[in-house]
Design a protein around this motif. Structure first.
Motif: not given
Ligand SMILES: [Fe+2]
Ligand SMILES: [Fe+2]
Length: 270
Positions: A155-167
Motif C-alpha cells: 500500500g502507498y499513501v503519497s504526500k499529496g494524498l495525505a495532505a489532501g486528506l488532512k485539508r
C-alpha cells in the motif's frame, strides 16, 4: 443526536459464487435484516484477484445490500493485483467502473465518482462523502497503488494524498469524521508495512474521530492512539469464527448535549 450504528466489513476475497460469496451473503443478509439503514463500510479486498468477473460478483452482493443499507467501499491490494501481489493493468479502471460508486444512499444520483482522479480537486484517490442530513462524514482513502508494481501489496499513501486528506478533514471539524482505507498503518511486517503510514497518521491525528482498515485479517481496537478516539482493524469478514459463525463489527456513535462524541464497539455473530 440519535445514536448511529456503522457496520464495518472487510476482506471479502470473493472469487466466484462459491464459499466467500455465500459467506458474504450470510453476513449481508444479517445486516439487512437486523441493521437496515445503517451505513456499511467495506475496507478493501472485496475480490481475491481483481478479475472483472470477481468484481461483478462483489457488485451483485453490494447491490443486494444497498437495497436496505447505504454502502461505501475502498479498494485493497487484492482488488488491484493477482492474489494481492502481482500488479494487474487496468484493475484500477475496473474498480472505478464496477465498485467505485457509493450505493444505496438516500437522494444519491445514479452514479457518482468516489476515490477517482482529482475529486476533491488536486487529490487523487480520496473520496469525501457527507451523510445526508447527518452528523457523520466519510473519507475514503485509496491506499492501493495501481500504477506502482512494487507497493501494491504494502500500500502507498503519497504526500499529496495525505495532505489532501488532512485539508479535507480540517474543513469538516465538528462533524464525526470517519476515515476508511484498506492497508494497516500499524503493521511493521516486511511485506505489510504501509508506505506512507506516518503521513497518514499525521493527517488523521486530532482530525478524525473514527479510523477503520483491514488487510491483515486480524481484529484490533485502539482508543486514543495517534490522537484518534477509536481505531478498528477488521478481521476477514468471510472467515468463520466460533464453529460456523461469521462475525460482524459494529460501531455505535453517540453525541451528548455538550456536543461530545462517544463510541462503542461490539462484535456480533451471524
Ligand atoms: Fe485481505
Ligand atoms: Fe489486503
Amino acid at each position: 443526536m440519535t445514536p448511529k450504528k456503522i457496520i464495518h466489513l472487510s476482506d471479502l476475497h470473493v472469487r466466484d459464487r462459491g464459499t466467500e460469496f455465500s459467506r458474504a451473503l450470510r453476513v449481508f443478509d444479517a445486516v439487512s435484516r437486523y441493521y437496515p439503514g445503517s451505513p456499511v463500510l467495506v475496507t478493501g479486498d472485496l475480490t481475491d484477484s481483481g478479475e472483472p468477473e470477481q468484481m461483478d460478483c462483489a457488485r451483485t452482493l453490494l447491490d443486494r445490500l444497498a437495497a436496505t443499507n447505504p454502502v461505501l467501499a475502498v479498494p485493497g491490494n487484492h482488488d488491484y493485483a493477482w492474489k494481492g501481489l502481482f500488479h494487474k493493468d487496468k484493475a484500477w479502471q475496473q474498480w472505478v467502473k464496477r465498485l467505485g460508486s457509493p450505493l444505496g444512499w438516500p437522494g444519491q444520483p445514479p452514479w457518482v465518482p468516489w476515490l477517482t482522479v482529482d475529486v476533491p480537486p488536486g487529490v487523487d484517490g480520496l473520496g469525501v462523502w457527507d451523510d445526508p442530513g447527518g452528523e457523520l462524514v466519510y473519507f475514503g482513502v485509496d491506499s492501493g497503488d495501481p500504477e506502482d508494481k512494487v507497493n501494491t501489496a504494502r500500500g502507498y499513501v503519497s504526500k499529496g494524498l495525505a495532505a489532501g486528506l488532512k485539508r479535507e478533514l480540517r474543513k469538516r471539524a465538528g462533524k464525526c469524521r470517519v476515515v476508511m482505507l484498506h492497508h494497516h498503518p500499524f503493521d511493521d511486517g516486511a511485506f505489510m508495512k504501509l508506505v506512507g503510514a506516518e503521513r497518514l497518521l499525521d493527517a488523521v491525528r486530532g482530525n478524525c474521530e473514527i479510523l477503520l482498515f483491514g488487510h491483515d485479517h486480524h481484529l484490533g481496537l485502539w482508543r486514543g492512539r495517534d490522537g484518534v478516539p477509536i481505531i478498528v482493524a477488521s478481521h476477514k469478514t468471510t472467515d468463520e469464527v466460533f464453529e460456523h459463525h461469521l462475525m460482524i463489527s459494529i460501531i455505535e456513535v453517540n453525541r451528548d448535549a455538550k456536543g461530545v462524541f462517544s463510541f462503542w464497539h461490539r462484535l456480533e455473530l451471524a
